[in-house]
Design an enzyme around this catalytic site. Structure first.
Site, PDB file in Angstrom:
ATOM      1  N   LYS A   1      50.278  25.655  37.657  1.00 49.53           N
ATOM      2  CA  LYS A   1      49.297  26.700  37.328  1.00 49.53           C
ATOM      3  C   LYS A   1      50.035  28.034  37.233  1.00 49.53           C
ATOM      4  CE  LYS A   1      44.665  28.335  38.541  1.00 49.53           C
ATOM      5  NZ  LYS A   1      44.757  29.754  38.204  1.00 49.53           N
TER       6      LYS A   1
ATOM      7  N   ARG B   1      45.768  34.343  29.885  1.00 50.05           N
ATOM      8  CA  ARG B   1      45.312  33.186  29.111  1.00 50.05           C
ATOM      9  C   ARG B   1      45.412  33.561  27.644  1.00 50.05           C
ATOM     10  NH1 ARG B   1      41.253  28.966  30.688  1.00 50.05           N
ATOM     11  NH2 ARG B   1      41.323  27.495  28.970  1.00 50.05           N
TER      12      ARG B   1
ATOM     13  N   GLU C   1      49.120  29.816  28.724  1.00 46.43           N
ATOM     14  CA  GLU C   1      49.186  30.970  29.624  1.00 46.43           C
ATOM     15  C   GLU C   1      50.542  31.642  29.397  1.00 46.43           C
ATOM     16  OE1 GLU C   1      46.502  31.372  31.854  1.00 46.43           O
ATOM     17  OE2 GLU C   1      47.277  32.788  33.328  1.00 46.43           O
TER      18      GLU C   1
ATOM     19  N   ARG D   1      32.960  25.197  33.630  1.00 46.57           N
ATOM     20  CA  ARG D   1      33.775  24.878  34.797  1.00 46.57           C
ATOM     21  C   ARG D   1      33.400  23.468  35.187  1.00 46.57           C
ATOM     22  NH1 ARG D   1      36.590  28.511  37.644  1.00 46.57           N
ATOM     23  NH2 ARG D   1      35.591  30.403  36.885  1.00 46.57           N
TER      24      ARG D   1
ATOM     25  N   LYS E   1      41.573  23.006  40.167  1.00 41.52           N
ATOM     26  CA  LYS E   1      42.729  23.799  40.598  1.00 41.52           C
ATOM     27  C   LYS E   1      42.927  23.684  42.102  1.00 41.52           C
ATOM     28  CE  LYS E   1      39.931  27.966  40.585  1.00 41.52           C
ATOM     29  NZ  LYS E   1      39.684  29.275  40.067  1.00 41.52           N
TER      30      LYS E   1
HETATM   31  P1  ATP Z   1      41.919  32.064  38.979  1.00 43.48           P
HETATM   32  O1  ATP Z   1      41.622  33.402  39.573  1.00 43.48           O
HETATM   33  O2  ATP Z   1      42.065  30.971  39.957  1.00 43.48           O
HETATM   34  O3  ATP Z   1      42.950  32.078  37.914  1.00 43.48           O
HETATM   35  P2  ATP Z   1      39.962  32.057  37.040  1.00 43.48           P
HETATM   36  O4  ATP Z   1      38.518  32.136  37.336  1.00 43.48           O
HETATM   37  O5  ATP Z   1      40.639  33.221  36.396  1.00 43.48           O
HETATM   38  O6  ATP Z   1      40.624  31.664  38.375  1.00 43.48           O
HETATM   39  P3  ATP Z   1      40.011  29.322  36.620  1.00 43.48           P
HETATM   40  O7  ATP Z   1      39.151  28.610  35.674  1.00 43.48           O
HETATM   41  O8  ATP Z   1      39.547  29.270  37.983  1.00 43.48           O
HETATM   42  O9  ATP Z   1      40.218  30.804  36.148  1.00 43.48           O
HETATM   43  O10 ATP Z   1      41.478  28.733  36.590  1.00 43.48           O
HETATM   44  C1  ATP Z   1      41.962  28.359  35.387  1.00 43.48           C
HETATM   45  C2  ATP Z   1      42.864  29.439  34.852  1.00 43.48           C
HETATM   46  O11 ATP Z   1      44.197  29.151  35.207  1.00 43.48           O
HETATM   47  C3  ATP Z   1      42.823  29.385  33.369  1.00 43.48           C
HETATM   48  O12 ATP Z   1      41.895  30.335  32.901  1.00 43.48           O
HETATM   49  C4  ATP Z   1      44.219  29.713  32.925  1.00 43.48           C
HETATM   50  O13 ATP Z   1      44.267  31.089  32.595  1.00 43.48           O
HETATM   51  C5  ATP Z   1      45.070  29.497  34.150  1.00 43.48           C
HETATM   52  N1  ATP Z   1      46.066  28.428  34.009  1.00 43.48           N
HETATM   53  C6  ATP Z   1      47.358  28.546  34.365  1.00 43.48           C
HETATM   54  N2  ATP Z   1      48.034  27.410  34.179  1.00 43.48           N
HETATM   55  C7  ATP Z   1      47.154  26.519  33.672  1.00 43.48           C
HETATM   56  C8  ATP Z   1      47.258  25.163  33.267  1.00 43.48           C
HETATM   57  N3  ATP Z   1      48.400  24.486  33.337  1.00 43.48           N
HETATM   58  N4  ATP Z   1      46.137  24.562  32.796  1.00 43.48           N
HETATM   59  C9  ATP Z   1      44.969  25.229  32.715  1.00 43.48           C
HETATM   60  N5  ATP Z   1      44.814  26.525  33.088  1.00 43.48           N
HETATM   61  C10 ATP Z   1      45.889  27.173  33.562  1.00 43.48           C
END
Ligand code: ATP
Length: 590
Positions: free
Chosen positions: A252, A257, A302, A417, A423
């Site tokens: 991650k 994004r 990302e 979601r 995650k």
């Molecule tokens: P967080 O604050 O945990 O990043 P968030 O609400 O911004 O949370 P989430 O949906 O919770 O977003 O977590 C997914 C985010 O992680 C995605 O929006 C993306 O930007 C990021 N990300 C990083 N690496 C990856 C990956 N390998 N696959 C998918 N998403 C990833």
């Protein structure tokens, strides 16, 4: 339809206190409108001129709108300003001045919705030298023709202050009621919206071509797809259980994004909030042209800063420095980015959304040249909790945030979601380690030392997707710097409203309610149950109704307000409920 009719409807909407009645009134508006008018009506109701990825903005500050009112009514600027200060709302000020003005128009039979909208678009399109005056004159010409009620909305719209209280979900339900006779088709409409991120287009399609065209909706190049999001679970065992025994697991990355659309030499990049960020990343645009083997493609990934010298990922605080309007080229050299590609939604003319993850992954690794900037995210496939944990530890050691586990058989779930992505971040032990993104629904005036800032804390809420409501979870009084207090007070004053907004569910009352618009990141020690809040409220055995609340909540982050999240993207009530269960499991284990 005449704009005066729409203004009447908006007046009705503003006096409604239930979401269901709002859906009905909104559906009435759609039924009353011609198919061509649906698109502008959707945008006006959303308070925008077009979807955010098109980046069309009014570019009118408060003072300019005041000048337009003055020009249209012949009332001195100072008097307009006084009325605005007195009523606290530019729309109400415009309406009241218009009522008194010598130049007021008595009839309301001229301005159609199309004319109104096209004039507003023209204001936004006016740019360059002398554009300030031109914009003021254009808005004044609308105001001069308008009735007092029309003038009210004509003043609010450019100031992003329409605040009708309708979310996208309410508009989707209203479209379903208007064109399918009931709320059942909302999911189909939502699916179409997830694929194009353009609610106006969805409205126009159903109005002109009916539900069958909505069912056939496909991804389109240069229209961003609403991004897939991840759920969370606290242990490798639970993740694998949820994935039916086998999971793909990826690093991650904590950066930007980037949804990449490529068609020949034309490339566009969209952010998580679907804004067009192409200008910010010339290095990635170039790399996409050079390092992606196919001509037409939509990719998800990302971008994050990486130091070639130390071979290390840089923290988000470094990566964020690339978010800028000036000195882009210089910064791109000083802080080069890598784009870790983790999904593909379109390949040539083939829609990949419904293909299983494993097939999409294969396609994406095949189309990337072994270049220096774009690379596939690091991934393993595993059935063993231990292996998943080791991969997680490896990610942390490499300075990353954690991992995202992905169901190998799942399709790309746009805009939601879901447990097809889960995650896992650093320690979930002891205190609540993950932060919550909460919506501000009210604020308090400070006492003692705080009174000099006129700010004493926030009332914050989660988003309940099912109810399309914001439910309070916490009062937040710590973690603010002095600058943040000043900033929050200034920002929130502008969205303060007299009554509790329709989509806010609360049993306590802040000093001021605010329209749900801004999101803040909050850290807390624990999630508890409390009768004070409505988040996930249910009846205990004792008969008392309790909701979720936070213990020792505090604001985190450098800038108080998270500009990358809309209120509907805040932490949901369902997530809090899951976090509460997980917290219990962890504390039972210890
Ligand atoms: P967080 O604050 O945990 O990043 P968030 O609400 O911004 O949370 P989430 O949906 O919770 O977003 O977590 C997914 C985010 O992680 C995605 O929006 C993306 O930007 C990021 N990300 C990083 N690496 C990856 C990956 N390998 N696959 C998918 N998403 C990833």
């Amino acid at each position: 339809m005449l704009f005066s009719k729409l203004s009447e409807y908006y007046d009705r909407l503003s006096s409604i206190a239930s979401r269901l009645s709002m859906i009905e009134v909104m559906a009435e508006i759609f039924k009353d409108a011609s198919a061509n008018e649906v698109r502008p009506i959707v945008y006006i109701t959303q308070g925008v001129l077009s979807p955010s990825f098109e980046g069309i903005e009014f570019g009118m500050a408060e003072k300019m709108v005041q000048e337009s009112v003055a020009l249209a009514t012949g009332v001195p600027k100072e008097e307009v300003e006084r009325e605005y200060r007195k009523l606290g709302d530019m729309g109400l000020a415009a309406e009241s001045i218009k009522k008194r003005s010598r130049l007021k128009r008595m009839t309301s039979d001229r301005l159609t919705i199309m004319e109104f909208y096209n004039k507003m678009l023209k204001i936004a399109e006016t740019s360059g030298s002398g554009s300030k005056d031109a914009k003021i004159k254009l808005l004044a010409s609308v105001m001069a023709e308008a009735t007092p009620e029309e003038a009210k909305y004509a003043a609010k719209y450019p100031m992003d202050a329409l605040r009708l209280g309708l979310g996208d979900a309410t508009i989707l339900e209203a479209l379903s009621v208007a064109y399918c006779g009931g709320r059942e088709s909302k999911d189909k409409l939502e699916n179409a919206y997830n694929l194009c991120s353009d609610l106006g287009l969805v409205g126009e399609t159903i109005a002109k071509k009916g539900i069958s065209a909505i069912e056939k909706f496909k991804v389109t190049i240069f229209k961003p797809i609403r991004p897939a999001l991840a759920e969370r679970l606290p242990t490798a065992e639970q993740i694998l259980e949820k994935m039916h025994g086998e999971s793909a697991v990826e690093h991650k990355y904590d950066g930007f994004r980037c949804q990449i659309h490529k068609d020949g030499k034309k490339v566009k990049i969209f952010s998580r909030r679907l804004e067009n960020t192409t200008e910010m990343f010339p290095d990635i645009v170039e790399a996409v042209i050079n390092e992606v083997k196919v001509d037409r493609v939509i990719l998800d990934g990302e971008a994050l800063a990486y130091s070639e010298e130390t071979d290390e990922f840089l923290p988000f605080q470094k990566t964020i420095q690339r978010k800028r309007k000036h000195g882009i080229k210089e910064k791109a050299i000083a802080l080069p980015l890598h784009l870790f590609v983790f999904d593909i939604m379109l390949l040539g003319n083939k829609d990949m959304m419904d293909a299983p993850y494993i097939e999409r992954r294969k396609a994406l690794t095949e189309l990337l040249k072994h270049g220096s900037i774009l690379r596939p995210s690091t991934m393993i496939i595993t059935t063993k909790p231990k292996e998943l944990e080791e991969f997680f530890e490896d990610a942390i050691e490499n300075g990353l945030e954690g991992i995202v586990a992905k169901d190998p058989q799942a399709k790309y779930v746009a805009g939601a979601r879901k447990f097809s992505w889960i995650k896992l971040k650093r320690s979930y032990k002891g205190e609540l380690s993950d932060t919550l993104d909460l919506v501000i629904v009210g604020y308090y005036i400070g006492k003692g030392m705080r009174s000099e800032f006129g700010f004493g804390g926030l009332l914050c809420a989660t988003y309940n997707e099912k109810r399309d409501m914001f439910e309070t979870i916490s009062r937040i009084g710590s973690g603010f710097t002095e600058e943040q207090m000043v900033e929050l007070r200034k920002t929130l004053e502008k969205v303060a409203v007299k009554e509790k907004p329709v989509r806010v569910d609360a049993v306590i009352k802040p000093d001021f309610w605010v329209y749900p618009k801004y999101v803040v990141t909050i850290k807390a020690d624990e999630i508890t149950r409390s009768p004070t809040h409505t988040c996930g409220r249910s009846q205990e055995k004792s008969g008392i109704e309790t909701g979720f609340a936070l213990r020792f909540p505090r604001l985190v982050g450098e800038s108080a307000i998270r500009s990358d999240k809309s209120p509907e993207e805040a932490t949901t009530t369902k997530e809090v409920s899951e976090m509460y269960k997980n917290q219990k499991r962890v504390s039972l284990k210890e």
